[in-house]
Design a protein around this motif. Structure first.
Motif, PDB file in Angstrom:
ATOM      1  N   LYS A 173      71.956  36.802  -0.175  1.00  0.00           N
ATOM      2  CA  LYS A 173      70.693  37.434  -0.575  1.00  0.00           C
ATOM      3  C   LYS A 173      70.839  38.088  -1.950  1.00  0.00           C
ATOM      4  O   LYS A 173      69.973  37.943  -2.812  1.00  0.00           O
ATOM      5  N   LYS A 174      71.946  38.799  -2.171  1.00  0.00           N
ATOM      6  CA  LYS A 174      72.169  39.462  -3.454  1.00  0.00           C
ATOM      7  C   LYS A 174      72.332  38.439  -4.576  1.00  0.00           C
ATOM      8  O   LYS A 174      71.818  38.634  -5.679  1.00  0.00           O
ATOM      9  N   LEU A 175      73.032  37.321  -4.314  1.00  0.00           N
ATOM     10  CA  LEU A 175      73.166  36.269  -5.326  1.00  0.00           C
ATOM     11  C   LEU A 175      71.809  35.686  -5.693  1.00  0.00           C
ATOM     12  O   LEU A 175      71.563  35.372  -6.855  1.00  0.00           O
ATOM     13  N   CYS A 176      70.934  35.572  -4.713  1.00  0.00           N
ATOM     14  CA  CYS A 176      69.563  35.107  -4.989  1.00  0.00           C
ATOM     15  C   CYS A 176      68.845  36.072  -5.932  1.00  0.00           C
ATOM     16  O   CYS A 176      68.227  35.654  -6.914  1.00  0.00           O
ATOM     17  N   GLU A 177      68.945  37.358  -5.635  1.00  0.00           N
ATOM     18  CA  GLU A 177      68.293  38.372  -6.470  1.00  0.00           C
ATOM     19  C   GLU A 177      68.848  38.362  -7.892  1.00  0.00           C
ATOM     20  O   GLU A 177      68.081  38.418  -8.860  1.00  0.00           O
ATOM     21  N   LEU A 178      70.169  38.281  -8.024  1.00  0.00           N
ATOM     22  CA  LEU A 178      70.803  38.345  -9.339  1.00  0.00           C
ATOM     23  C   LEU A 178      70.588  37.091 -10.174  1.00  0.00           C
ATOM     24  O   LEU A 178      70.710  37.138 -11.400  1.00  0.00           O
ATOM     25  N   SER A 179      70.281  35.986  -9.521  1.00  0.00           N
ATOM     26  CA  SER A 179      70.152  34.724 -10.252  1.00  0.00           C
ATOM     27  C   SER A 179      68.714  34.376 -10.610  1.00  0.00           C
ATOM     28  O   SER A 179      68.449  33.297 -11.141  1.00  0.00           O
ATOM     29  N   GLN A 180      67.787  35.264 -10.353  1.00  0.00           N
ATOM     30  CA  GLN A 180      66.383  34.985 -10.695  1.00  0.00           C
ATOM     31  C   GLN A 180      66.097  35.260 -12.152  1.00  0.00           C
ATOM     32  O   GLN A 180      66.706  36.003 -12.820  1.00  0.00           O
TER      33      GLN A 180
END
Length: 180
Positions: A173-180
């Motif tokens: 979930k955090k990787l999704c947030e950081l990669s937007q």
């Protein structure tokens, strides 16, 4: 330019294969990647790539660079940011009203498994733990602790004949947030 995420397997675990995140970031920048960001010590790197090579070719180049710079082998899986975002959205175990997010994990595979191997592994039952394989992704629900489950990287690698690395759903979930 496209956002990518490199997921490294087995670094900074139990004092073995130690890599400082600042050194890893510097190495990625030396490979020509930009907007390099690391997330926690377990080897998650978000970066932008202008290279016109496949994720598999990127992973191989990163593995070689790690071997040259740090002196040990580290399996690497590279995903497009969109792929990891779809992985989070399409998790078949996430969103159930009784599902605790701390029990959910995702194993990323280097290659899509062959049908014969997929059919064999899907016939196995590890209740109460469950897994579902979609493409290059294994979605895992562990009733207890992940480290006590039989659904490990080694299990999936031996059964599916490809490299694998696992992250808990909170990290995904955090990787999704950081990669937007």
């Amino acid at each position: 330019m496209e956002k990518k995420i490199a997921i490294l397997r087995g670094i900074n675990v139990g004092g073995k294969k130690k890599i400082l995140m600042a050194d890893l970031k510097s190495m990625f920048e030396g490979l020509g990647y930009s907007e390099v960001l690391t997330y926690i010590q377990s080897g998650n790197v978000i970066f932008t790539s202008e290279n016109h090579i496949t994720e598999t070719e990127m992973a191989e180049a990163i593995e070689i660079a790690i071997k040259n710079k740090f002196g040990f082998d580290v399996p690497v899986i590279v995903l497009a940011a969109k792929e990891i975002q779809n992985t989070f959205k399409n998790n078949p175990f996430y969103g159930a009203t009784d599902t605790d997010i701390s029990k959910l994990h995702v194993t990323f595979l280097a290659d899509e498994p062959e049908i014969e191997l997929l059919n064999k592994i899907q016939a196995l039952d590890f209740s109460p733990d469950k897994f579902d394989i979609i493409g290059r992704t294994v979605f895992i629900y562990c009733e207890g602790k992940y480290h006590q489950s039989k659904l490990t990287n080694n299990f999936f690698e031996s059964k599916l004949k490809t490299s694998a690395t696992t992250r808990n759903l909170k990290t995904v979930k955090k990787l999704c947030e950081l990669s937007q």
